[in-house]
Design a protein around this motif. Sequence first.
Motif, short mmCIF file in Angstrom:
data_model
loop_
_atom_site.label_atom_id
_atom_site.label_comp_id
_atom_site.label_asym_id
_atom_site.label_seq_id
_atom_site.Cartn_x
_atom_site.Cartn_y
_atom_site.Cartn_z
N GLU A 19 0.88 6.31 11.95
CA GLU A 19 1.90 6.78 11.02
C GLU A 19 2.38 5.64 10.12
N GLN A 20 2.24 4.40 10.59
CA GLN A 20 2.61 3.24 9.78
C GLN A 20 1.42 2.73 8.96
N ILE A 21 0.23 2.85 9.52
CA ILE A 21 -0.95 2.22 8.91
C ILE A 21 -1.53 3.06 7.77
N VAL A 22 -1.70 4.34 7.99
CA VAL A 22 -2.45 5.17 7.04
C VAL A 22 -1.72 5.43 5.71
N PRO A 23 -0.41 5.79 5.72
CA PRO A 23 0.24 6.11 4.44
C PRO A 23 0.13 5.03 3.36
N PRO A 24 0.33 3.71 3.69
CA PRO A 24 0.18 2.69 2.63
C PRO A 24 -1.24 2.64 2.05
N VAL A 25 -2.22 2.92 2.91
CA VAL A 25 -3.61 2.92 2.44
C VAL A 25 -3.85 4.11 1.50
N LEU A 26 -3.34 5.27 1.89
CA LEU A 26 -3.50 6.46 1.04
C LEU A 26 -2.82 6.27 -0.31
N SER A 27 -1.66 5.60 -0.31
CA SER A 27 -0.96 5.35 -1.58
C SER A 27 -1.78 4.46 -2.49
N SER A 28 -2.56 3.59 -1.91
CA SER A 28 -3.37 2.65 -2.70
C SER A 28 -4.54 3.33 -3.40
N PHE A 29 -4.88 4.56 -2.98
CA PHE A 29 -5.97 5.27 -3.64
C PHE A 29 -5.66 5.59 -5.11
N SER A 30 -4.39 5.61 -5.44
CA SER A 30 -4.00 5.90 -6.82
C SER A 30 -3.59 4.63 -7.58
N ASP A 31 -3.93 3.48 -7.03
CA ASP A 31 -3.60 2.21 -7.68
C ASP A 31 -4.32 2.09 -9.03
N GLN A 32 -3.66 1.44 -9.98
CA GLN A 32 -4.25 1.28 -11.31
C GLN A 32 -5.45 0.34 -11.30
N ASP A 33 -5.46 -0.58 -10.36
CA ASP A 33 -6.54 -1.57 -10.26
C ASP A 33 -7.70 -0.96 -9.46
N SER A 34 -8.88 -0.89 -10.08
CA SER A 34 -10.03 -0.28 -9.42
C SER A 34 -10.44 -1.05 -8.17
N ARG A 35 -10.23 -2.38 -8.17
CA ARG A 35 -10.60 -3.17 -7.00
C ARG A 35 -9.69 -2.84 -5.82
N VAL A 36 -8.43 -2.57 -6.13
CA VAL A 36 -7.51 -2.19 -5.06
C VAL A 36 -7.94 -0.84 -4.48
N ARG A 37 -8.32 0.09 -5.35
CA ARG A 37 -8.79 1.40 -4.87
C ARG A 37 -10.04 1.23 -4.01
N TYR A 38 -10.91 0.30 -4.43
CA TYR A 38 -12.13 0.05 -3.67
C TYR A 38 -11.78 -0.45 -2.26
N TYR A 39 -10.84 -1.44 -2.19
CA TYR A 39 -10.45 -1.99 -0.89
C TYR A 39 -9.72 -0.96 -0.04
N ALA A 40 -9.04 -0.03 -0.69
CA ALA A 40 -8.38 1.04 0.05
C ALA A 40 -9.42 1.91 0.76
N CYS A 41 -10.52 2.23 0.04
CA CYS A 41 -11.62 2.99 0.65
C CYS A 41 -12.21 2.23 1.83
N GLU A 42 -12.43 0.94 1.60
CA GLU A 42 -13.01 0.12 2.66
C GLU A 42 -12.08 0.05 3.87
N ALA A 43 -10.77 -0.12 3.60
CA ALA A 43 -9.81 -0.21 4.69
C ALA A 43 -9.75 1.08 5.49
N LEU A 44 -9.67 2.21 4.79
CA LEU A 44 -9.59 3.48 5.49
C LEU A 44 -10.87 3.78 6.26
N TYR A 45 -11.99 3.34 5.72
CA TYR A 45 -13.27 3.51 6.41
C TYR A 45 -13.23 2.79 7.76
#
Length: 693
Positions: A90-116
């Motif tokens: 409940e603490q870990i996943v929400p910040p990662v999901l929020s990063s999927f809409s980040d303006q920086d494409s590299r941040v979105r990429y790392y969000a995918c990697e992190a959630l994976y």
Amino acid sequence: MADAFSVIPASVLRNLSDKLYEKRKNAALEIEGIVKQLALSGDHEKISAVIKLLATEFTDSPQANHRKGGLIGLAAATVGLSSEAAQHLEQIVPPVLSSFSDQDSRVRYYACEALYNIAKVVRGDFIIFFNKIFDALCKLSADSDANVQSAAHLLDRLVKDIVTESDQFSIEEFIPLLRERMNVLNPYVRQFLVGWITVLDSVPDIDMLGFLPDFLDGLFNMLSDSSREIRQQADSALSEFLLEIKNSPSVDYGRMAEILVQRAAALDEFTRLTAITWINEFVKLGGDQLFPYYADILGAILPCISDKEEKIRVVARETNEALRSIEANPTENFDVGGILSIARRQLDSEWEATRIEALHWISTLLNRHRAEVLFFLNDIFDTLLKALSDSSDEVVLLVLDIHACIAQDPLHFRQLVVFLVHNFRIDHSLLEKRGALIIRRLCVLLDAERVYRELSTILEGEADLDFACVMVQALNLILLTSSELSELRELLKQSLINAAGKDLFISLYASWCHSPMAIISLCLLAQTYQHACAVIQSLVEEDINAKFLVQLDKLIRLLETPVFAYLRLQLLEPRQYIWLLKALYGLLMLLPQQSSAFKVLRRRLKTVPSYSFDGGNLKRAASGNPYSQILRHNGSQITEDGDIDQDNGNLQNGINFASLQQFKQMQQQHHMLAKSRAQSRNSSTSFLKEGPK
């Protein structure tokens, strides 16, 4: 927060936000080790503090490198927690999901990697976030950055694996999410959605077929996608579902039928073909479940029967036949009125094949559910009458078959003939182009004598004298020429010796009075030659106009046809048929000498033998005129031809022509109408010449 800073060295936190990936990676590995130690000691309070620190100070940071480090750190913390990670999701996943809409494409990429990496650790515990993850993946599938798309695809495959092996996945909660996105046009999103539908349908414990109506329309919508790959994927998914439907004992045909009906009218040919193919299978499989939808299904099938694509036409015809072969009871939600409404609407179709099938449906319903069809008769009757003007002979003949079936009841028979006359009156082109076809067909279907008697009764009181004259002339021509009316002609030929023939003659006489030439024709047909002479001699100047001469020309030519062969043979005995000769000579006197009809009739009369009978002995007439003796016979000595030296008065072989004054009275009305029009034209001409005073 203070506990987190005391647990994680400042150098590690500094490296976690470094611009170099290697430093961030090494820092994440150290965090993984720290969290692992805390987990072993059971200090979950400090673990929560570490996660909170990573979320607030890093993933929420305005600095991109901080956000990247935070994502890597959260994934590392999850790996460190291992089997105990579920309680901190409940603490870990929400910040990662929020990063999927980040303006920086590299941040979105790392969000995918992190959630994976997080998903690999927690597996089934991950399901509680499925809807949010699915929503995020749906958006990422159409990401503008190719690397993000690739990362999202890897994560998507892992999530699918987790879902297919999980017993906690809720299809009921997922379907609304899927339904909302099925009409998205983005090709990447469409591929993503079809992929999920296909995967979930392959899971034995997930009943995707039960929810098919929720996303069926979306799949059909994809069949017209510009991408061939998407079309193929959608078609493959639909084919698999159709196969499942065939093998399933329980299917919600109704909701899907509504969708298919709409898609059968799609502009895209492949979509129409697929929809009509599904409808075809539904008709075979659905049974009574489809009764309430028969009208809508028929509305989809009939236009497809005339589709420009042959494959669609073939399937549509097969479906139409299958649908019509099912005999349903109106008490079983079988909507006769609805089907009639669809058939009536399709009678306005520009395509002949569709109109023909619509008529076949009306005919079928009339045969099976006559009472119900007659209940809705007012809704379709005008359209059926209008269809008599159709450009297709086949359509007109089918309409007449239906009218004849309806007219089996005396009330409806009268109504049909009245409406028919009304349509002829308001649309003269219908009488000219279709009149003969309509009348002849009705005579076959409804008995010629019955039809002609009813028409005569109606026309006798017709207020529009011009129309009545034209209509009678048309009926007379049909009577004299149509093979379908041969029995009626034979009956009329016996008017002088047969009560039924006499009754028919009198019935027709009343309306035939509208046209002098029609009366003359009728008398010649009925062999009432003396009355024919009386009619000819009663003609006045107003009667002998261009229209009359045209009609007379037609009659002369008809006299040379097989229909009047008996009349020509009677000319072999001129003394016995003196009134026939007088009538023919009377017609000859009315014809212009230069006309072809005059020449035809004169040639025929020249062939009449120039002898007479006197006491059984054959004598040549002494006069130079071979008919001098015949023409000298006094009319008072002869009734009709064949009866000589009898006191006839006005009674001719049972037909009281003295009481039949309709002809003179009717012609007087026509004369008055003609004079009234002439005076009106003259007044108008005078006004135009003199001008206003």
